[in-house]
Design a protein around this motif. Structure first.
Motif, PDB file in Angstrom:
ATOM      1  N   THR A 172      52.562  51.387  44.790  1.00 47.53           N
ATOM      2  CA  THR A 172      51.635  51.922  43.792  1.00 47.53           C
ATOM      3  C   THR A 172      50.183  51.794  44.253  1.00 47.53           C
ATOM      4  OG1 THR A 172      51.752  49.813  42.583  1.00 47.53           O
ATOM      5  CG2 THR A 172      53.190  51.595  41.842  1.00 47.53           C
ATOM      6  N   THR A 173      49.892  50.756  45.020  1.00 49.62           N
ATOM      7  CA  THR A 173      48.554  50.646  45.611  1.00 49.62           C
ATOM      8  C   THR A 173      48.319  51.781  46.599  1.00 49.62           C
ATOM      9  OG1 THR A 173      48.518  48.240  45.349  1.00 49.62           O
ATOM     10  CG2 THR A 173      47.021  49.167  46.986  1.00 49.62           C
ATOM     11  N   ALA A 174      49.357  52.106  47.383  1.00 55.15           N
ATOM     12  CA  ALA A 174      49.255  53.214  48.338  1.00 55.15           C
ATOM     13  C   ALA A 174      49.059  54.547  47.621  1.00 55.15           C
ATOM     14  CB  ALA A 174      50.517  53.264  49.199  1.00 55.15           C
ATOM     15  N   ILE A 175      49.716  54.719  46.470  1.00 56.69           N
ATOM     16  CA  ILE A 175      49.529  55.946  45.694  1.00 56.69           C
ATOM     17  C   ILE A 175      48.073  56.069  45.261  1.00 56.69           C
ATOM     18  CG2 ILE A 175      50.098  57.084  43.514  1.00 56.69           C
ATOM     19  CD1 ILE A 175      52.945  55.909  43.820  1.00 56.69           C
ATOM     20  N   ASP A 255      47.421  47.249  56.010  1.00 61.62           N
ATOM     21  CA  ASP A 255      46.707  46.363  55.087  1.00 61.62           C
ATOM     22  C   ASP A 255      46.625  46.941  53.669  1.00 61.62           C
ATOM     23  OD1 ASP A 255      45.530  43.810  54.810  1.00 61.62           O
ATOM     24  OD2 ASP A 255      43.538  44.722  54.682  1.00 61.62           O
ATOM     25  N   CYS A 256      47.644  47.695  53.292  1.00 59.47           N
ATOM     26  CA  CYS A 256      47.715  48.218  51.928  1.00 59.47           C
ATOM     27  C   CYS A 256      48.421  47.168  51.070  1.00 59.47           C
ATOM     28  CB  CYS A 256      48.468  49.545  51.907  1.00 59.47           C
ATOM     29  SG  CYS A 256      48.514  50.321  50.290  1.00 59.47           S
ATOM     30  N   ILE A 257      47.670  46.147  50.687  1.00 55.67           N
ATOM     31  CA  ILE A 257      48.235  44.976  50.014  1.00 55.67           C
ATOM     32  C   ILE A 257      47.461  44.726  48.719  1.00 55.67           C
ATOM     33  CG2 ILE A 257      48.734  42.514  50.206  1.00 55.67           C
ATOM     34  CD1 ILE A 257      48.700  42.897  53.276  1.00 55.67           C
ATOM     35  N   PRO A 258      48.131  44.715  47.566  1.00 56.35           N
ATOM     36  CA  PRO A 258      47.443  44.476  46.299  1.00 56.35           C
ATOM     37  C   PRO A 258      46.843  43.077  46.219  1.00 56.35           C
ATOM     38  CG  PRO A 258      49.697  45.279  45.954  1.00 56.35           C
ATOM     39  CD  PRO A 258      49.572  44.925  47.400  1.00 56.35           C
ATOM     40  N   GLY A 259      45.811  42.931  45.397  1.00 61.53           N
ATOM     41  CA  GLY A 259      45.198  41.626  45.204  1.00 61.53           C
ATOM     42  C   GLY A 259      46.172  40.617  44.623  1.00 61.53           C
ATOM     43  N   GLY A 260      47.037  41.067  43.710  1.00 62.43           N
ATOM     44  CA  GLY A 260      48.017  40.169  43.116  1.00 62.43           C
ATOM     45  C   GLY A 260      48.994  39.622  44.139  1.00 62.43           C
ATOM     46  N   THR A 261      49.348  40.443  45.107  1.00 59.86           N
ATOM     47  CA  THR A 261      50.257  40.009  46.170  1.00 59.86           C
ATOM     48  C   THR A 261      49.591  38.935  47.028  1.00 59.86           C
ATOM     49  OG1 THR A 261      51.337  42.162  46.198  1.00 59.86           O
ATOM     50  CG2 THR A 261      51.575  40.799  48.176  1.00 59.86           C
TER      51      THR A 261
END
Length: 336
Positions: A172-175, A255-261
């Protein structure tokens, strides 16, 4: 920090003003102290209420899909406790000057269709003005008091089974960043709106006693809650954990990594032995999920029946990813 705040509100915690103990209501079968997915309150020897609430801002562009996913995510908490949802209330925040009536209607239609699929009566709700759209449900379910699934009943020897692949946070971050393929976008929406109905059946047939759904804390965060609640450890076979798509690994490399992750990875440092997992796998195991699958602690003699139930309910995957072990302190050891 939030865990520390919640611990002060848990039933039985010291009252700040007097130092006295709150009296625990004996009908509260599951409260906040074990960080379970929902609270459970006994009505009789045969019936208990399962209560939960969940909502969030849009994670996909389509308002109907957003409504479906948000509703599925809230309903999942009841299934994760072994219950069946019976009623739900809409929770909606709308920026009235930015969101037209047709879009609001599509969000609500998505939620209504999912509650109908779950055979859960949608009986009202509450709306407020907000700076951005917020939608979810308050859900009430029922469960037999002796069939509850909790974080606190895992036993050494139980096998860990996962019912949805990981990677929804990354996808969803990538979207949002315009990095996801159309195929991945379709895949992640399909997985997030899949109901976790199997949870109720495995509980009713007494095949499983401990479970959770995998959401914002990621797989390892929710497994850590099981380990703490049950006083056990766990081994996870990193190579057996399914990802939504091979594209997820490419997105991690970009590096498409959400802050929550990232926050989940930091929190996991105190309980996880990372030595057998490469950095990309660590990201996947800690990815903050939305409307993720169930993580079931299955006794070995129940595996065949549980697998059949997962298949019958259309679970996206039925993956054996590890086991519960004895441990003097809660810990998670990653295996190849």
């Amino acid at each position: 920090m939030l865990a520390n705040v919640l611990s002060q509100l848990s039933v039985g915690a010291a009252m700040p003003s007097t130092g006295r103990k709150n009296k625990r209501d004996r009908n509260v079968l599951v409260g906040a102290d074990t960080f379970d997915d929902a609270g459970v309150y006994r009505l009789s020897a045969e019936c208990a209420l399962v209560q939960t609430v969940d909502f969030f801002t849009p994670i996909v562009d389509d308002p109907y899909a957003y409504g479906q996913i948000a509703a599925t995510n809230a309903l999942s908490d009841v299934y994760a406790m072994g219950g069946r949802p019976i009623t739900a209330l809409n929770l909606l925040g709308v920026p009235a000057d930015k969101l037209d009536a047709s879009m609001i209607a599509r969000i609500l239609r998505g939620g209504a269709d999912k509650t109908a699929e779950a055979k859960c009566a949608l009986i009202g709700g509450h709306t407020i003005r907000a700076l951005e759209p917020i939608y979810g449900l308050s859900v009430t379910g029922i469960v037999h008091p002796k069939r509850i699934l909790t974080n606190a009943r895992a036993r050494p020897g139980d096998l860990l089974w996962l019912t949805k692949p990981l990677g929804t946070g990354i996808a969803t971050t990538a979207i949002k960043r315009g990095l996801a393929s159309a195929r991945l976008a379709r895949r992640v929406v399909a997985v997030m709106r899949q109901l976790n109905t199997a949870g109720a059946e495995v509980a009713e047939k007494k095949l499983v006693k401990a479970a959770t759904d995998v959401t914002g804390f990621g797989l390892l965060g929710h497994l850590a809650n099981i380990c703490r609640g049950s006083g056990v450890g766990a081994e996870v076979s990193a190579g057996a954990v399914p990802a939504l798509s091979p594209e997820i690994h490419d997105l991690i490399d970009r590096d498409c990594i959400p802050g929550g992750t990232r926050s989940n990875m930091e929190a996991a440092e105190s309980i996880v032995d990372w030595s057998a997992a490469e950095p990309p796998m660590r990201v996947l195991l800690c990815d903050a999920q939305t409307s993720g699958g169930l993580l079931l602690c299955v006794p070995p003699d129940s595996v065949s029946q549980v697998r059949k139930i997962l298949e019958a309910h259309g679970a996206p995957v039925a993956a054996h990813i590890g086991r519960i072990i004895k441990s003097p302190s809660p810990c998670i050891r990653l295996m190849p």
